[in-house]
Design a protein around this motif. Structure first.
Motif, PDB file in Angstrom:
ATOM      1  N   THR A   8       0.858  -1.182   0.000  1.00  0.00           N
ATOM      2  CA  THR A   8       0.000   0.000   0.000  1.00  0.00           C
ATOM      3  C   THR A   8       0.896   1.234   0.000  1.00  0.00           C
ATOM      4  O   THR A   8       2.096   1.147   0.322  1.00  0.00           O
ATOM      5  CB  THR A   8      -0.903   0.027   1.238  1.00  0.00           C
ATOM      6  N   GLN A  10       1.046   3.549   2.179  1.00  0.00           N
ATOM      7  CA  GLN A  10       1.566   3.741   3.536  1.00  0.00           C
ATOM      8  C   GLN A  10       2.703   2.751   3.829  1.00  0.00           C
ATOM      9  O   GLN A  10       3.719   3.117   4.435  1.00  0.00           O
ATOM     10  CB  GLN A  10       0.441   3.563   4.566  1.00  0.00           C
ATOM     11  N   GLN A  11       2.536   1.503   3.411  1.00  0.00           N
ATOM     12  CA  GLN A  11       3.580   0.512   3.629  1.00  0.00           C
ATOM     13  C   GLN A  11       4.835   0.857   2.829  1.00  0.00           C
ATOM     14  O   GLN A  11       5.954   0.712   3.324  1.00  0.00           O
ATOM     15  CB  GLN A  11       3.068  -0.878   3.239  1.00  0.00           C
ATOM     16  N   ALA A  26       2.695   0.003  14.017  1.00  0.00           N
ATOM     17  CA  ALA A  26       1.907  -0.946  13.237  1.00  0.00           C
ATOM     18  C   ALA A  26       1.250  -1.953  14.158  1.00  0.00           C
ATOM     19  O   ALA A  26       1.925  -2.735  14.819  1.00  0.00           O
ATOM     20  CB  ALA A  26       2.806  -1.661  12.225  1.00  0.00           C
ATOM     21  N   THR A  30      -1.840  -5.168  10.079  1.00  0.00           N
ATOM     22  CA  THR A  30      -1.477  -4.037   9.210  1.00  0.00           C
ATOM     23  C   THR A  30      -0.384  -4.394   8.207  1.00  0.00           C
ATOM     24  O   THR A  30       0.078  -3.530   7.471  1.00  0.00           O
ATOM     25  CB  THR A  30      -1.009  -2.842  10.060  1.00  0.00           C
ATOM     26  N   LYS A  32       2.713  -5.711   8.996  1.00  0.00           N
ATOM     27  CA  LYS A  32       4.018  -5.297   9.527  1.00  0.00           C
ATOM     28  C   LYS A  32       5.155  -6.188   9.005  1.00  0.00           C
ATOM     29  O   LYS A  32       6.187  -5.679   8.552  1.00  0.00           O
ATOM     30  CB  LYS A  32       3.997  -5.316  11.051  1.00  0.00           C
ATOM     31  N   THR A  35       5.927  -5.517   5.488  1.00  0.00           N
ATOM     32  CA  THR A  35       6.643  -4.246   5.351  1.00  0.00           C
ATOM     33  C   THR A  35       8.111  -4.393   5.761  1.00  0.00           C
ATOM     34  O   THR A  35       8.999  -3.789   5.142  1.00  0.00           O
ATOM     35  CB  THR A  35       5.954  -3.157   6.187  1.00  0.00           C
ATOM     36  N   ASP A 234       3.820  -1.981  18.002  1.00  0.00           N
ATOM     37  CA  ASP A 234       2.530  -1.400  18.375  1.00  0.00           C
ATOM     38  C   ASP A 234       2.631  -0.792  19.770  1.00  0.00           C
ATOM     39  O   ASP A 234       2.724  -1.522  20.760  1.00  0.00           O
ATOM     40  CB  ASP A 234       1.454  -2.483  18.340  1.00  0.00           C
TER      41      ASP A 234
END
Length: 242
Positions: A8, A10-11, A26, A30, A32, A35, A234
């Motif tokens: 994405t 954002q990623q 994250a 999501t 993570k 990513t 997180d």
């Protein structure tokens, strides 16, 4: 497969952060781990970073295996892979590498596993101290907590327990897994000739919310040595309040 395939926006932005240290917030679900894999491949593909100069640390063997399964297939053939390890495993490797300098641990360095701790160390401490198993376990946990918080265990744990633990350690030569990171931190501070396994340019930390003060101090030391630190985790799940 390019490093940013299927990411994405954002990623992609998170994986390609390159201005010094970075922290990725994250939560569960999501992407993570996806990513983090992209982060490694971005460094290798876009900046030509030698994969062996990348250190990826996390906190469980299961997480290590997942990261290896995601990251290693993307490393170009013929190049050494990144070091992917638990933080305790990384600490143990560095202490073994510098064993001639580390005189605060039994030699040869041998870490007690769960069975040895439950079936050998704790029963012997029970016998010496005439304590119940739960009380000995509480003392061990208190000693581990002092290592985690960088407090001097010998000042904050029952002196009789410390003496008994030293006797058991002298007999069996065991070192506890809980003290590995603490011993690495102390050794890095005390010995100018202490050498890490590889000069890491990039350190990627998974589940940073699980860093205790001692873990954090080691990661900061790696940053002070010139590595760019990328942490992902997180804040809402933090157990140490950072």
């Amino acid at each position: 497969m390019a490093w940013d395939d299927d990411l994405t926006p954002q990623q992609s932005a998170a994986a390609s952060a390159h201005d010094g240290h970075a922290r990725l917030l994250a939560g569960p679900g999501t992407g993570k781990t996806f990513t983090l894999r992209a982060r490694v491949m971005y460094l290798v593909e876009e900046f030509g970073v030698d994969p062996s100069r990348i250190l990826v640390v996390t906190f469980t063997r299961k997480a290590v295996e997942e990261l290896r399964e995601r990251i290693l297939p993307g490393i170009p053939e013929g190049q050494d892979p990144p070091r992917i390890s638990t933080l305790h495993g990384f600490a143990l490797r560095q202490l073994l590498r510098n064993s001639a300098l580390v005189d605060t641990l039994p030699a040869p360095l041998r870490v007690a596993d769960d069975w040895e701790e439950d079936e050998i160390i704790i029963p012997d401490l029970q016998r010496i101290l005439t304590k119940k198993k739960k009380d000995v376990r509480a003392d061990l946990n208190a000693m581990s907590a002092d290592w985690d918080t960088l407090t001097d265990a010998e000042l904050n744990v029952d002196p009789q327990f410390i003496a008994a633990w030293r006797r058991v350690r002298d007999v069996y030569g065991f070192t506890l897994r809980a003290e590995m990171v603490y011993r690495l931190k102390r050794a890095m501070e005390q010995h100018d000739r202490f050498e890490l396994e590889g000069q890491f340019e990039h350190v990627i930390v998974d589940e940073f919310q699980d860093l205790n003060p001692c873990d954090l101090a080691v990661i900061r030391s790696l940053g002070d040595m010139g590595a760019s630190v990328f942490c992902a985790g997180d804040d809402d799940q933090s157990i140490y309040g950072f």
